[in-house]
Design a protein around this motif. Sequence first.
Motif, PDB file in Angstrom:
ATOM      1  N   GLU B  74       0.793  -1.087  -0.009  1.00 46.90           N
ATOM      2  CA  GLU B  74      -0.098  -0.089  -0.039  1.00 46.90           C
ATOM      3  C   GLU B  74       0.959   1.163  -0.152  1.00 46.90           C
ATOM      4  O   GLU B  74       0.720   2.082  -0.826  1.00 46.90           O
ATOM      5  N   MET B  76       3.753   1.542  -1.044  1.00 44.69           N
ATOM      6  CA  MET B  76       4.491   1.714  -2.476  1.00 44.69           C
ATOM      7  C   MET B  76       3.557   2.255  -3.616  1.00 44.69           C
ATOM      8  O   MET B  76       3.983   2.876  -4.565  1.00 44.69           O
ATOM      9  N   LEU B  77       2.352   1.846  -3.269  1.00 41.95           N
ATOM     10  CA  LEU B  77       1.443   2.296  -4.361  1.00 41.95           C
ATOM     11  C   LEU B  77       1.224   3.549  -4.381  1.00 41.95           C
ATOM     12  O   LEU B  77       0.948   4.301  -5.409  1.00 41.95           O
ATOM     13  N   THR B  78       1.496   4.413  -3.359  1.00 46.96           N
ATOM     14  CA  THR B  78       1.230   5.655  -3.237  1.00 46.96           C
ATOM     15  C   THR B  78       2.326   6.450  -3.619  1.00 46.96           C
ATOM     16  O   THR B  78       2.354   7.636  -3.618  1.00 46.96           O
ATOM     17  N   GLN B  79       3.454   5.644  -4.050  1.00 45.15           N
ATOM     18  CA  GLN B  79       4.619   6.542  -4.612  1.00 45.15           C
ATOM     19  C   GLN B  79       4.848   6.430  -6.138  1.00 45.15           C
ATOM     20  O   GLN B  79       3.890   5.575  -6.651  1.00 45.15           O
TER      21      GLN B  79
END
Lengths: 240, 255
Positions: B74, B76-79
Amino acid sequence: MIHIKNLTKKYGKATALQNINVAFESGESIALIGPNGSGKTTLIKSILGLVIPTEGNIFFNKKSILQEWKYRNEIGYMPQISRFPENMNVHQLLKLMKDVRKDEHNKLDEDLIHAFNIENILNKTMSSLSGGTRQKVSACIAFLFSPQVLILDEPTAGLDPLSNEKLKEKIEKEKQKGKLILITSHVLSDLDDVVSQVVYLQDGKLMFHKTVEELEDFTGEQKLNRMIAGIMNKQFVISN
Amino acid sequence: MKKIIKYIVIDLLRNKIVIGYTIFLLILSASIFNLGADPSKGILSLLNIVLIFVPLVSIIFSNIYLYNSAEFIELMLTQPLKRKTILLSEFAGVSSALLLAVFIGIGIPVIIFDGSNAGWWLIIAALFLTIIFIALAFWASVATRDKSKGIGISILLWFYFALIYDGLVLFILFSFSDYPLEKPMLAMCALNPIDLARIAILLKLDVSALMGYTGAVFQQFFGSSEGVIFVVCALLVWAVLPCWRAFALFKKKDM
């Protein structure tokens, strides 16, 4: 800067967002307000690409974000509930974020790390941190890379009054720099000095998008929570 | 991407279950070879561990690991990262850790004590089965949001491939015992990676002489170079197919 066009999101039969059209420009500081389950977090997650729209599209600097990822370089995100890899310590987590997102253009913004005294807890593992401290770490990461857009989902929930003030100061400072700031909060009094526009969502629909001045004129109130309460009492729906 | 893989691999190499798994396999294979004088009997005993135990550990461990990495994924997904990069890093991390465990635990003892053709096939089969069951686990956990459901599907998949499928094949064999079934049997083997691995190894051992006419047909097919290519291709398909499904689903998944 962020243009949302006809955005609809359905989870099975339930509609979380229904035909949202809204535009956010840099320099604006927007409060996303609405009752629980009104679709605030779904809207934010759609902008971040965590939730894939059922219909419609979102444009970031005029480019569609669907299946895109580079635009997230410009976004700092602080989630409602901060979930981190539990076995990492704060130092490792910050290092990981820097590794993943090293910036050639912007230098690191460590204001909040100093303001919250994160240096003192660098060796603590994430699993041993309290909810409020996690929020602080989460805020530090959101601001760390001086992004153009800051998306803060309930940033003040769980913070003590002193940290709350520090975070608000920081948000104010970033706003002065002309950044786009999106905040959701239930504690409307927290948003008073920070916010310049209000977006009100209910049952997945956009009820209104107005500047604070317009709302002041309309309701004759000074405080944000009074304005919203006034509008809700009058059962007004101001069309866009 | 390299940096994320590095984090995942370091995290996994410190993981007690991975370390325990490696040591367990190592002790087991070393002691099996030291029990008897005939290394080919050792291979036969190890075969059952490779066919039953390795897939079970691979599928359950990867499934649980993936669910436990939900926070990491999660975050990493916002990066600014591609979804594909994130899942691929997870896959590469889990695969390299478990492949290393199998190679140290089974590969090295087999090379030292046996080193025959069948031994090499055993190692290849163990590595392939590891990858295939990690891929199945990834598919199961991306497809389901609920942790217990995902692990349940994983256990069922293992149960199906390790036990139920053979029962079905036996049932078909007895029901249609009046017909020549050697050719359909070849096709049915390809539908189960564990069977495929079992046959590939058994035919390299002397025991295949005891398998009668079917054994002879199998020997003729799997003994040829076309047969070897067929086995390897079928195993590759078994690894790629669930992976491809997992990546397709992950691309569209709501977090």
